[in-house]
Design a protein around this motif. Structure first.
Motif, PDB file in Angstrom:
ATOM      1  N   ALA A   1       0.883  -1.150   0.062  1.00 32.37           N
ATOM      2  CA  ALA A   1       0.098   0.207   0.066  1.00 32.37           C
ATOM      3  C   ALA A   1       1.158   1.272   0.003  1.00 32.37           C
ATOM      4  CB  ALA A   1      -0.836  -0.181   1.162  1.00 32.37           C
ATOM      5  N   ILE A   2       2.123   1.187   0.638  1.00 35.11           N
ATOM      6  CA  ILE A   2       2.780   2.280   0.715  1.00 35.11           C
ATOM      7  C   ILE A   2       3.591   2.522  -0.678  1.00 35.11           C
ATOM      8  CG2 ILE A   2       5.051   3.186   1.710  1.00 35.11           C
ATOM      9  CD1 ILE A   2       4.276   2.102   4.328  1.00 35.11           C
ATOM     10  N   LEU A   3       4.179   1.296  -1.293  1.00 35.88           N
ATOM     11  CA  LEU A   3       4.795   1.266  -2.249  1.00 35.88           C
ATOM     12  C   LEU A   3       4.144   1.700  -3.763  1.00 35.88           C
ATOM     13  CD1 LEU A   3       6.976  -1.954  -1.862  1.00 35.88           C
ATOM     14  CD2 LEU A   3       7.975   0.457  -2.023  1.00 35.88           C
ATOM     15  N   ALA A   4       2.782   1.411  -3.601  1.00 33.40           N
ATOM     16  CA  ALA A   4       1.937   1.798  -4.645  1.00 33.40           C
ATOM     17  C   ALA A   4       1.477   3.329  -4.824  1.00 33.40           C
ATOM     18  CB  ALA A   4       0.489   1.036  -4.580  1.00 33.40           C
ATOM     19  N   LYS A   5       2.083   4.042  -3.893  1.00 35.71           N
ATOM     20  CA  LYS A   5       1.854   5.705  -3.930  1.00 35.71           C
ATOM     21  C   LYS A   5       3.008   6.254  -4.952  1.00 35.71           C
ATOM     22  CE  LYS A   5       0.459   5.997   1.090  1.00 35.71           C
ATOM     23  NZ  LYS A   5       0.651   6.494   2.096  1.00 35.71           N
ATOM     24  N   PRO A   6       2.363   7.049  -5.740  1.00 38.19           N
ATOM     25  CA  PRO A   6       3.516   7.759  -6.718  1.00 38.19           C
ATOM     26  C   PRO A   6       4.780   8.288  -6.113  1.00 38.19           C
ATOM     27  CG  PRO A   6       1.310   8.563  -7.129  1.00 38.19           C
ATOM     28  CD  PRO A   6       1.231   7.888  -5.740  1.00 38.19           C
ATOM     29  N   GLY A   7       5.828   7.829  -6.828  1.00 36.49           N
ATOM     30  CA  GLY A   7       6.992   8.350  -6.398  1.00 36.49           C
ATOM     31  C   GLY A   7       7.712   7.499  -5.138  1.00 36.49           C
ATOM     32  N   CYS A   8       7.005   6.441  -4.679  1.00 34.66           N
ATOM     33  CA  CYS A   8       7.459   5.800  -3.435  1.00 34.66           C
ATOM     34  C   CYS A   8       8.503   4.684  -3.975  1.00 34.66           C
ATOM     35  CB  CYS A   8       6.484   5.498  -2.543  1.00 34.66           C
ATOM     36  SG  CYS A   8       6.959   4.735  -1.140  1.00 34.66           S
ATOM     37  N   VAL A   9       9.736   4.245  -3.658  1.00 27.31           N
ATOM     38  CA  VAL A   9      10.508   3.578  -4.132  1.00 27.31           C
ATOM     39  C   VAL A   9      10.788   2.417  -2.937  1.00 27.31           C
ATOM     40  CG1 VAL A   9      11.350   4.734  -5.894  1.00 27.31           C
ATOM     41  CG2 VAL A   9      12.439   4.735  -3.699  1.00 27.31           C
ATOM     42  N   VAL A  10      10.612   2.838  -1.605  1.00 24.64           N
ATOM     43  CA  VAL A  10      10.846   1.909  -0.479  1.00 24.64           C
ATOM     44  C   VAL A  10       9.937   2.207   0.650  1.00 24.64           C
ATOM     45  CG1 VAL A  10      12.646   3.571   0.257  1.00 24.64           C
ATOM     46  CG2 VAL A  10      12.766   1.422   0.908  1.00 24.64           C
ATOM     47  N   ALA A  11       9.609   1.124   1.382  1.00 20.92           N
ATOM     48  CA  ALA A  11       9.014   1.224   2.584  1.00 20.92           C
ATOM     49  C   ALA A  11       9.645   0.481   3.722  1.00 20.92           C
ATOM     50  CB  ALA A  11       7.545   0.511   2.730  1.00 20.92           C
ATOM     51  N   GLY A  12       9.321   1.451   4.918  1.00 20.47           N
ATOM     52  CA  GLY A  12      10.037   0.957   6.147  1.00 20.47           C
ATOM     53  C   GLY A  12       9.281   0.672   7.275  1.00 20.47           C
ATOM     54  N   ALA A  13       9.602  -0.482   7.626  1.00 21.72           N
ATOM     55  CA  ALA A  13       8.622  -0.842   9.135  1.00 21.72           C
ATOM     56  C   ALA A  13       9.448  -0.333  10.367  1.00 21.72           C
ATOM     57  CB  ALA A  13       8.409  -2.517   9.124  1.00 21.72           C
ATOM     58  N   TYR A  14       8.655   0.016  11.399  1.00 21.04           N
ATOM     59  CA  TYR A  14       9.230   0.170  12.736  1.00 21.04           C
ATOM     60  C   TYR A  14       9.148  -1.236  13.563  1.00 21.04           C
ATOM     61  CZ  TYR A  14       4.312   0.594  14.269  1.00 21.04           C
ATOM     62  OH  TYR A  14       3.000   0.212  14.442  1.00 21.04           O
ATOM     63  N   PHE A  15      10.103  -1.090  14.549  1.00 16.45           N
ATOM     64  CA  PHE A  15      10.217  -2.464  15.514  1.00 16.45           C
ATOM     65  C   PHE A  15       9.431  -2.494  16.709  1.00 16.45           C
ATOM     66  CE2 PHE A  15      13.824  -2.358  12.804  1.00 16.45           C
ATOM     67  CZ  PHE A  15      13.831  -3.661  11.939  1.00 16.45           C
ATOM     68  N   VAL A  16       8.834  -3.397  17.071  1.00 15.52           N
ATOM     69  CA  VAL A  16       8.000  -3.433  18.450  1.00 15.52           C
ATOM     70  C   VAL A  16       8.625  -4.556  19.288  1.00 15.52           C
ATOM     71  CG1 VAL A  16       6.101  -1.975  17.682  1.00 15.52           C
ATOM     72  CG2 VAL A  16       5.986  -4.645  17.523  1.00 15.52           C
ATOM     73  N   ALA A  17       8.737  -4.742  20.490  1.00 16.97           N
ATOM     74  CA  ALA A  17       8.806  -5.916  21.295  1.00 16.97           C
ATOM     75  C   ALA A  17       7.905  -6.871  20.899  1.00 16.97           C
ATOM     76  CB  ALA A  17       8.966  -5.405  22.656  1.00 16.97           C
ATOM     77  N   PRO A  18       8.257  -8.033  21.093  1.00 11.85           N
ATOM     78  CA  PRO A  18       7.426  -9.096  20.878  1.00 11.85           C
ATOM     79  C   PRO A  18       6.284  -9.403  21.898  1.00 11.85           C
ATOM     80  CG  PRO A  18       9.806  -9.931  20.588  1.00 11.85           C
ATOM     81  CD  PRO A  18       9.680  -8.663  21.069  1.00 11.85           C
ATOM     82  N   GLY A  19       5.129  -9.442  21.569  1.00  7.19           N
ATOM     83  CA  GLY A  19       4.058  -9.552  22.358  1.00  7.19           C
ATOM     84  C   GLY A  19       3.382  -8.273  22.968  1.00  7.19           C
ATOM     85  N   VAL A  20       3.779  -7.127  22.487  1.00  4.98           N
ATOM     86  CA  VAL A  20       3.173  -5.999  23.039  1.00  4.98           C
ATOM     87  C   VAL A  20       1.685  -5.737  22.724  1.00  4.98           C
ATOM     88  CG1 VAL A  20       5.437  -4.684  23.004  1.00  4.98           C
ATOM     89  CG2 VAL A  20       3.707  -4.409  21.150  1.00  4.98           C
ATOM     90  N   ASP A  21       1.031  -5.031  23.482  1.00  3.64           N
ATOM     91  CA  ASP A  21      -0.418  -4.900  23.205  1.00  3.64           C
ATOM     92  C   ASP A  21      -0.392  -3.513  22.383  1.00  3.64           C
ATOM     93  OD1 ASP A  21      -0.298  -2.465  24.498  1.00  3.64           O
ATOM     94  OD2 ASP A  21      -0.943  -3.333  26.425  1.00  3.64           O
ATOM     95  N   ASP A  22      -1.573  -3.348  21.829  1.00  5.38           N
ATOM     96  CA  ASP A  22      -2.133  -2.659  20.947  1.00  5.38           C
ATOM     97  C   ASP A  22      -1.804  -1.205  21.078  1.00  5.38           C
ATOM     98  OD1 ASP A  22      -2.753  -4.570  18.736  1.00  5.38           O
ATOM     99  OD2 ASP A  22      -4.975  -4.504  19.204  1.00  5.38           O
ATOM    100  N   GLU A  23      -2.089  -0.900  22.240  1.00  3.88           N
ATOM    101  CA  GLU A  23      -1.994   0.455  22.863  1.00  3.88           C
ATOM    102  C   GLU A  23      -0.378   0.779  22.735  1.00  3.88           C
ATOM    103  OE1 GLU A  23      -2.571   3.289  26.563  1.00  3.88           O
ATOM    104  OE2 GLU A  23      -3.445   1.263  26.658  1.00  3.88           O
TER     105      GLU A  23
END
Length: 290
Positions: free
Chosen positions: A124-146
């Protein structure tokens, strides 16, 4: 280089045939990760988007390749297993990229877990015009949604303030394949040091932007390490933030390369259990976990 040309067992062949043609390839390099590969592959097998998994065994001695092969067959994953004897993550990624035939590509780590929507969020990010790379952030395993939402807000705020640099490590990067190849791909002749994930983004952002999103995240597996992870110093990070918008070439190829060379922080020297003797400010946890 060696190939495993038996991607799935006979009992899984009909499931593969019924799937859509994959739009995604995942590069998964590994070295002695037998304790983590099963969980990582299971998380990739659960992706909502069809994908081909390209496994690159970078000289493992602990049976990791057999573990990876068995995990792929257990989950009915379409895969290619490559053995790249030249040590180093850059060499492994370069070999894997040569086998990619899909419009999108993700680089993943063998000790990281990915939510089922990971590829869909990246696309969904890469499909945007001009976007060539997407990056994810890291969370600790098992964290809750909040807690995850709080991590996303913090991460995205920094990314907005500093848009011309990478804020995601190689375990959480996804690319438009054509742009990655046009930028020169992974090339040990150009850059064979640590921080290859940031250097490749520097080249890619000459032709487009890097995007992030609240729902693009991953979680490093909990593990014990017998060495610190190898990273840049605080001073180097500050210089990167200042130089990235206009002096990225100077920063990477003159400033940072010389400093990493003096510290012998080469890609082909990154191996678990070999850096117990190295200490100092160059070292920090492998992923920025919020």
């Amino acid at each position: 280089m060696y190939l495993d040309l038996d991607p799935v067992s006979t009992r899984d062949a009909h499931r593969i045939a019924e799937r859509s043609v994959p739009a995604w390839s995942i590069l998964l390099p590994f070295f002695n990760e037998r304790g983590y590969l099963r969980a990582t592959i299971a998380s990739l097998a659960a992706q909502s988007e069809p994908m081909t998994l390209i496994l690159i065994d970078n000289g493992s001695t602990d049976g990791s390749a057999a573990i990876a092969r068995a995990a792929c067959r257990d989950h009915g994953v379409e895969y290619l297993l490559i053995t790249e004897p030249v040590p180093g993550k850059v060499a492994a990624l370069r070999t894997g990229l040569g086998w990619v035939r899909t419009p999108w590509i993700a680089t993943c780590d063998a000790d990281t877990l990915y939510p089922p929507h990971y590829l869909a969020a990246a696309e969904a990010i890469l499909a945007k015009p001009g976007c060539v790379v997407a990056g994810a952030y890291f969370v600790a395993p098992g964290v809750d949604d909040e807690a995850r939402r709080a991590a996303a807000r913090s991460f995205l705020t920094v990314a907005r303030l500093l848009p011309r640099q990478s804020h995601a490590g190689g375990a959480g990067q996804a690319f438009r394949t054509s742009a990655l190849r046009a930028a020169g791909g992974f090339n040990a002749d150009r850059w064979n040091y640590v921080l290859e994930d940031h250097e490749i983004i520097h080249r890619l952002m000459r032709s487009g932007t890097m995007g992030y999103a609240h729902d693009l995240w991953c979680a490093p597996s909990p593990r014990e390490r017998d060495r610190d992870s190898i990273r840049w110093t605080l001073f180097e990070r500050l210089v990167y933030s200042a130089a990235a918008p206009r002096a990225g070439n100077w920063f990477f190829y003159s400033f940072l390369a010389a400093r990493l060379r003096r510290r012998r922080l080469l890609s082909n020297r990154i191996r678990e259990r070999q850096y117990q003797h190295l200490k100092g400010p160059a070292f920090a946890p492998p992923h920025p976990v919020f």
